[in-house]
Design a protein around this motif. Structure first.
Motif, PDB file in Angstrom:
ATOM      1  N   UNK A 104       0.815  -1.216   0.000  1.00  0.00           N
ATOM      2  CA  UNK A 104       0.000   0.000   0.000  1.00  0.00           C
ATOM      3  C   UNK A 104       0.848   1.267   0.000  1.00  0.00           C
ATOM      4  N   UNK A 105       2.072   1.168   0.471  1.00  0.00           N
ATOM      5  CA  UNK A 105       2.977   2.306   0.327  1.00  0.00           C
ATOM      6  C   UNK A 105       3.334   2.518  -1.147  1.00  0.00           C
ATOM      7  N   UNK A 106       3.429   1.425  -1.884  1.00  0.00           N
ATOM      8  CA  UNK A 106       3.730   1.519  -3.311  1.00  0.00           C
ATOM      9  C   UNK A 106       2.491   1.864  -4.129  1.00  0.00           C
ATOM     10  N   UNK A 107       1.321   1.424  -3.668  1.00  0.00           N
ATOM     11  CA  UNK A 107       0.069   1.654  -4.400  1.00  0.00           C
ATOM     12  C   UNK A 107      -1.012   2.065  -3.408  1.00  0.00           C
ATOM     13  N   UNK A 108      -1.064   3.347  -3.013  1.00  0.00           N
ATOM     14  CA  UNK A 108      -1.989   3.801  -1.966  1.00  0.00           C
ATOM     15  C   UNK A 108      -3.463   3.560  -2.271  1.00  0.00           C
ATOM     16  N   UNK A 109      -3.813   3.319  -3.525  1.00  0.00           N
ATOM     17  CA  UNK A 109      -5.217   3.099  -3.867  1.00  0.00           C
ATOM     18  C   UNK A 109      -5.699   1.698  -3.507  1.00  0.00           C
TER      19      UNK A 109
END
Length: 221
Positions: free
Chosen positions: A33-38
């Motif tokens: 989620x740090x890499x892809x917050x969505x």
């Protein structure tokens, strides 16, 4: 208020999971989620085999044994708080939430987790209480739920532990959460026939209400 685009949260019931495995899984969810917050939020509910965990700054003086000379499983981990004990019969909740979409306020988040427990207990006719200056939930003076969290760039890991029907004897080997004058208890003390399955379901329902989200049960849940 929860962002309307973030109404859904994946709910996973993963059963009995070794502590280090669950910790690694949480970290993998956070890193993704740090890499892809969505990516969607996740609520993971588990039980653990017997294990003691200490927060980042926890004091070894609250262990009543020498961890180097015992067979107990002990881990120092990256949450806040002192030492606690996990075992079967205790529901451990690991919410992986992006607080950018809720409130970027750790005190707010802790109080919300307490509210989840309080609402769950109320559904069973139990009056849960907060204690000023402490984190957790008590029933008739017994601490039934402990909370310890970490936030990484406002994405949460670790969470809460609710004693439903565990063997509490493991707590006798520590000073739980560093609190010397308040005993640990379980819901089974007050409701002898309480079932883990129903409490797990009701915890999830309360979590959805408090955080104003829709939980979607994962296929493996």
């Amino acid at each position: 208020m929860t962002d309307c685009s973030r109404r859904c949260c994946r709910w996973e019931n993963r059963g009995l999971v070794p502590y280090l495995e669950a910790w690694a899984y949480q970290r993998s969810l956070v890193e993704a989620r740090l890499e892809a917050p969505a990516l969607e939020d996740v609520l993971v509910l588990v039980e653990h085999p017997p294990v003691y965990t200490l927060g980042t700054g926890a004091s070894l003086e609250f262990l009543k044994f020498d961890p180097a000379q015992s067979d107990f499983e002990v881990h120092r981990i990256d949450r806040g708080g002192e030492v606690t004990y996990h075992c079967p019969g205790q529901i451990v909740g690991y919410p992986i939430l992006n607080l950018h979409y809720y409130q970027k306020d750790l005190h707010w988040y802790l109080r919300q987790l307490e509210e989840v427990i309080l609402r769950t207990l109320a559904g069973y006719g139990l009056r849960g209480e907060r204690v000023e200056g402490l984190t957790g939930v008590w029933v008739e003076g017994y601490k039934v739920a402990a909370i310890g969290i970490k936030v990484k760039r406002w994405i949460t890991l670790h969470g809460f532990a609710l004693n439903v029907c565990p063997d509490l004897s493991g707590f006798s080997c520590i000073v739980p959460c560093g609190i010397v004058d308040k005993p640990v208890g379980s819901l089974a003390q007050f409701l002898p026939n309480i079932e883990l399955k129903s409490v797990r379901r009701d915890l999830a329902r309360s979590f959805a209400e408090v955080f104003q989200i829709e939980l979607v049960l994962a296929e493996n849940g």
